[in-house]
Design a protein around this motif. Structure first.
Motif, PDB file in Angstrom:
ATOM      1  N   ASP A 170       0.799  -1.234   0.000  1.00 31.86           N
ATOM      2  CA  ASP A 170       0.000   0.000   0.000  1.00 31.86           C
ATOM      3  C   ASP A 170       0.828   1.279   0.000  1.00 31.86           C
ATOM      4  OD1 ASP A 170      -2.697  -0.299  -0.318  1.00 31.86           O
ATOM      5  OD2 ASP A 170      -3.097  -0.744   1.791  1.00 31.86           O
TER       6      ASP A 170
ATOM      7  N   HIS B 262      -2.966  -6.097  -5.628  1.00 35.30           N
ATOM      8  CA  HIS B 262      -3.663  -6.480  -4.390  1.00 35.30           C
ATOM      9  C   HIS B 262      -5.116  -6.006  -4.313  1.00 35.30           C
ATOM     10  CE1 HIS B 262      -2.252  -2.479  -3.136  1.00 35.30           C
ATOM     11  NE2 HIS B 262      -3.186  -2.509  -2.204  1.00 35.30           N
ATOM     12  N   HIS B 263      -5.566  -5.257  -5.316  1.00 39.43           N
ATOM     13  CA  HIS B 263      -6.994  -4.887  -5.369  1.00 39.43           C
ATOM     14  C   HIS B 263      -7.706  -5.540  -6.545  1.00 39.43           C
ATOM     15  CE1 HIS B 263      -7.264  -2.201  -1.980  1.00 39.43           C
ATOM     16  NE2 HIS B 263      -6.102  -1.671  -2.327  1.00 39.43           N
TER      17      HIS B 263
ATOM     18  N   HIS C 169      -3.435   4.036  -6.395  1.00 40.46           N
ATOM     19  CA  HIS C 169      -2.317   3.713  -5.501  1.00 40.46           C
ATOM     20  C   HIS C 169      -1.592   2.394  -5.836  1.00 40.46           C
ATOM     21  CE1 HIS C 169      -5.190   1.379  -2.969  1.00 40.46           C
ATOM     22  NE2 HIS C 169      -4.119   0.707  -2.591  1.00 40.46           N
TER      23      HIS C 169
HETATM   24 FE   LIG Z   1      -4.368  -0.946  -1.262  1.00 38.20          FE
END
Ligand SMILES: [Fe+2]
Length: 322
Positions: free
Chosen positions: A193, A246-247, A221
């Protein structure tokens, strides 16, 4: 003063100075010159002269003092991390205590990276985290309930990053991944992140409802994070893909690329589960902490399409073990 110089200096408090720290460094204060900030050397930190400097800073409590980012890095490297390693080598504590000691160090490095707007090289300090934790969990299992208990549930990016990294590591161990893979997935979880640092604060921390434009901004992001990590030229493909994917959702409804199933990196699929789990079990302005069992039930029953079913089942089983 040029922007580059502005960002080189990071604020410190008096508590920052420690007698035990043997490295010398310069301390600066800031003066406005023709509408710009200029940093002037105020004193030199010399451990042999600690009391005198401490007394001066005590007198000037309202002033804000600064040090160079390179010195802040050294402070972590030669003081905080070195002492952490030394203590672990001397005491050889059980796995739970290893995590307990590493956790505040990792969150503090992250907090400084994000809040002091440190350069991405600052993240290199975090590489020690998987190097310590992977061997620790290899020799002794850490039940998920124990790990969950020692993590912060506050609504902060730094706690979120560390929690996700640690959860990823423990599931990787449970899945039987080798040490190298465990270290990579832990680091990837920690760093997934970091692209949030590049999202304007007023959007990232907006209290009111997000506009469509805000959502589009925040959704950038993963790409920002992957780019920043690629530019450091030191991370394996797993780490980069975890940041970038990761999304993504297992059913192809995620972002940024709507990848589905096996097209999503397997470590990014683990990271996705931990990211959602930690978000649900952390405090938010609009709700309190959700207990793990409730979060896992919600993830399985309502959000199932987002996750790799085999990995979600493995996580539920691990979380349920004592
Ligand atoms: Fe994230």
């Amino acid at each position: 003063m040029a922007d580059a110089e502005k960002s080189e200096f990071k604020p410190i408090t008096r508590d920052f100075l420690q007698k035990e720290w043997r490295e010398g460094f310069d301390i600066f204060y800031q003066v406005p010159v023709e509408g710009r900030r200029k940093f002037i050397k105020f004193a030199e930190f010399d451990p042999r002269d600690f009391s005198r400097l401490d007394a001066i800073l005590k007198e000037k409590q309202t002033e804000v003092f600064y040090i160079r980012e390179a010195d802040l890095y050294k402070y972590y490297q030669f003081n905080i991390i070195k002492n952490l390693l030394l203590g672990l080598t001397q005491d050889r504590p059980p796995v739970r205590e290893v995590f307990q000691r590493v956790y505040p160090v990792a969150t503090r490095i992250f907090q400084d990276y994000l809040e002091l707007d440190a350069s991405d090289e600052f993240l290199i300090l975090l590489e020690e985290v998987p190097r310590i934790l992977a061997p620790a969990v290899e020799s002794e299992n850490l039940p998920f309930a124990e790990l969950f208990k020692l993590t912060l549930k506050e609504n902060s990016t730094h706690a979120h990053c560390v929690n996700v990294g640690l959860y990823c590591l423990c599931l990787a161990r449970e899945l039987g991944m080798n040490r190298k893979k465990q270290e990579a997935i832990c680091l990837g979880g920690l760093l997934a992140d970091i692209g949030k640092k590049y999202i304007p604060r007023e959007v990232m921390f907006k209290e009111s409802e997000l506009t469509d434009e805000d959502v589009r901004t925040i959704r950038r992001h993963p790409a920002f994070g992957k780019k920043a990590l690629s530019e450091l030229k030191r991370y394996p493909e797993t780490v980069l893909r975890m940041a970038g994917e990761h999304h993504e959702n297992f059913d192809g409804t995620g972002y940024p690329s709507k990848l589905a199933g096996q097209y999503i990196d397997s470590s990014a699929r683990v990271c996705k589960i931990m990211d959602v789990f930690n978000a649900l079990t952390s405090r938010r302005s609009y709700r309190d902490v959700m207990p793990p069992i409730q979060a896992l039930t919600l993830m399985k029953e309502k959000l199932g399409g987002q996750f790799d079913p085999k990995l979600l089942t493995a996580f539920i089983q691990y979380a349920g073990k004592s």
